[in-house]
Design an enzyme around this catalytic site. Structure first.
Site, PDB file in Angstrom:
ATOM      1  N   HIS A 156     -19.399   2.776  10.093  1.00 47.72           N
ATOM      2  CA  HIS A 156     -19.638   1.502   9.392  1.00 47.72           C
ATOM      3  C   HIS A 156     -19.127   1.549   7.958  1.00 47.72           C
ATOM      4  CE1 HIS A 156     -22.462   0.593  12.716  1.00 47.72           C
ATOM      5  NE2 HIS A 156     -22.798   1.876  12.573  1.00 47.72           N
ATOM      6  N   SER A 207       4.871  -3.167  -9.718  1.00 42.64           N
ATOM      7  CA  SER A 207       4.645  -4.609  -9.843  1.00 42.64           C
ATOM      8  C   SER A 207       5.632  -5.170 -10.862  1.00 42.64           C
ATOM      9  CB  SER A 207       3.209  -4.838 -10.308  1.00 42.64           C
ATOM     10  OG  SER A 207       3.098  -6.043 -11.025  1.00 42.64           O
ATOM     11  N   LYS A 261       0.934  -0.553 -12.023  1.00 44.26           N
ATOM     12  CA  LYS A 261       0.726  -0.596 -10.572  1.00 44.26           C
ATOM     13  C   LYS A 261       1.577   0.393  -9.784  1.00 44.26           C
ATOM     14  CE  LYS A 261      -1.644  -2.871  -8.517  1.00 44.26           C
ATOM     15  NZ  LYS A 261      -1.631  -4.266  -8.096  1.00 44.26           N
ATOM     16  N   GLU A 284       1.073  -1.074   3.849  1.00 45.78           N
ATOM     17  CA  GLU A 284       0.654  -2.459   4.101  1.00 45.78           C
ATOM     18  C   GLU A 284       1.608  -3.144   5.076  1.00 45.78           C
ATOM     19  OE1 GLU A 284      -0.776  -4.545   0.313  1.00 45.78           O
ATOM     20  OE2 GLU A 284       0.197  -2.751  -0.433  1.00 45.78           O
TER      21      GLU A 284
END
Ligand code: ARG
Length: 476
Positions: free
Chosen positions: A155, A276, A282, A289
């Site tokens: 969980h 970025s 970043k 992804e």
């Protein structure tokens, strides 16, 4: 001129010609189409259906066309509907009447089914190979982290400590099952439909076994109607691709999470990260992804083919022309994802100290403390209750189980004695899980050995398939 010009008086509208064409998608199967036609022509000659000089001219003509396509000097005519028509028309241009005899005892319906099966076999092989490389990268990482302890989660909450090697190996087993599914898809495709002709077989005295054998198929299909309308082998391939894409997506989700500042468990290498355009600090896990994102596309390809096939009566229907774009897209996408995931896994840096620090919080020893009481005779349900109260106490005090004194423990149960410290130590908790498939170093060492052996076995299985089409891998 269309191959069916005899029946028609009107010409074809150019938009409709393009709408009906599959050449942009199926031209990739030119090697399979050439091999299928050569096998067919040789069989026709062996059966006395065409002369051997015609067969020789056909084989030489097709080989020269294949060569020109491979070299990039062949100009496809967009007016050709598909690869089968393009190659036959060019062959007839090059060698005349002999080329026009090639289609004896054959239809594009059994031809396309044959080409697609050959292509599917190659795709399955390539995917097995790529999945093998990712398995190897995971096994390598596991080997390097036989002593790195991290929190195991259920969980998404701290549950029990596990070895990082155990975690990596979990993914290697998922990929081992993917290999089995790909092998099943390979076997489903490994049956030759050639000779089924349009739908009902042929009156020509053909030798189906001969063509199947020379194309490296394990067997011939049994029913001509089924043979030209069966695309189950593509569904099997798409299913294997879909499940593997889901596995990659889960792996990437973890790597994305682990590379957050909150976790800090891994740093992905610069090559597998992007910056970025506005935020100079970043370092984004874009590739992980993207792999996660591309899963949707692969699932979509499978759903698309399922829905395309669902309402089709026997036998061939033009709807089936849509099959290849689904299968090719899924396999291409997944191959890229596997390649990317392999590089990402093998180049990432693991922060074992951050993992170890995370294990210190979240009461990961709770189950073992309950087991301690159970081993001293307390029924496990009661032991669970006692430890639950201890956790509540820790929660209120803002401390961990190991910070409680023996008095604190004994206030809940007088079965607690000084030796309880052993089950509060993370290392001994891990070491104790020696059950087969468990996370103790001894069990994981055995598991690692099995994972390596399984990979060797699986690699042998596809290395064997270097049949007549083994070399086409490079051309995909
Ligand atoms: N391009 C077609 C396909 O991909 C080949 C078979 C065409 N057969 C036919 N009867 N129109 O399915």
């Amino acid at each position: 001129m269309a191959l069916w010009s005899g029946r028609f008086e009107g010409g074809q509208d150019s938009f409709l010609q393009q709408f009906g064409a599959s050449l942009p998608v199926d031209r990739r199967m030119y090697v399979q189409d050439v091999e299928g036609s050569i096998a067919h022509a040789r069989m026709l000659a062996a059966q006395g259906i065409i002369s051997s000089s015609d067969a020789e001219a056909i084989c030489a003509g097709l080989s020269s066309i294949r060569h020109d396509i491979a070299c990039g000097t062949f100009m496809f005519d967009e007016a050709d509907e598909d690869i089968h028509m393009a190659l036959e028309a060019e062959l007839t241009r090059r060698i005349g009447d002999a080329g026009a005899r090639l289609h004896t005892a054959r239809s594009r319906n059994d031809q396309v089914a044959t080409d697609t099966r050959l292509f599917a076999k190659t795709l399955a092989r390539n995917l097995m190979e790529a999945a093998g490389s990712l398995r190897e990268a995971l096994i390598d990482q596991a080997q390097q982290h036989m002593h790195t302890i991290m929190p195991g989660y259920t969980h998404m909450q701290h549950a029990q400590p596990v070895l990082l090697s155990h975690h990596f190996l979990a993914y290697s087993w998922m990929l081992a099952r993917d290999h089995t599914r790909l092998m099943a898809a390979f076997c489903a495709a490994d049956c030759c439909p050639l000779g089924s002709a349009a739908l009902a077989g042929t009156s020509w005295p053909i030798d189906r076994e001969a063509t199947a054998h020379s194309l490296g198929f394990a067997a011939c299909t049994e029913n001509s109607l089924d043979a030209v309308s069966d695309r189950d082998f593509l569904l099997d391939l798409l299913h294997a691709c879909t499940v593997m894409a889901v596995h990659l997506s889960r792996l990437c989700e973890e790597l994305i999470l682990w590379s957050t500042s909150e976790f800090g468990f891994v740093t992905l290498s610069d090559a597998y990260s992007t910056g970025s355009s506005i935020m100079p600090q970043k370092k984004n896990p874009d590739f992980a992804e993207l792999i996660r994102g591309k899963t949707g596309r692969v699932v979509g390809d499978m759903v698309s083919l399922l829905v395309t096939l669902k309402g089709l009566p026997l036998a061939y229907n033009k709807d089936m022309q849509e099959d290849k774009s689904c299968a090719f897209d899924a396999a291409d996408t997944l191959l890229d994802c596997l390649r990317c995931a392999t590089g990402m896994v093998s180049t990432m840096t693991v922060h074992a100290d951050a993992m170890r620090a995370a294990v210190e919080t979240g009461y990961l020893a709770a189950t073992d403390v309950a087991d301690y009481l159970a081993k001293k005779g307390m029924p496990f349900r009661q032991a669970h209750e006692v430890v639950g109260r201890l956790v509540l106490l820790c929660d209120k005090r803002g401390c961990e189980l190991k910070d409680l004194t023996l008095e604190d423990l004994r206030a809940q149960s007088d079965l607690f004695e000084a030796d309880v410290v052993s089950c509060l130590s993370i290392e001994s908790i891990v070491d104790a899980r020696v059950s087969q498939g468990g996370t103790a170093p001894a069990a994981v060492t055995e598991q690692l050995e099995c994972a390596k052996q399984a990979l060797v076995r699986d690699r042998e299985a596809y290395a064997d398939d270097q049949g007549p089409l083994g070399a086409i891998t490079d051309l995909l």
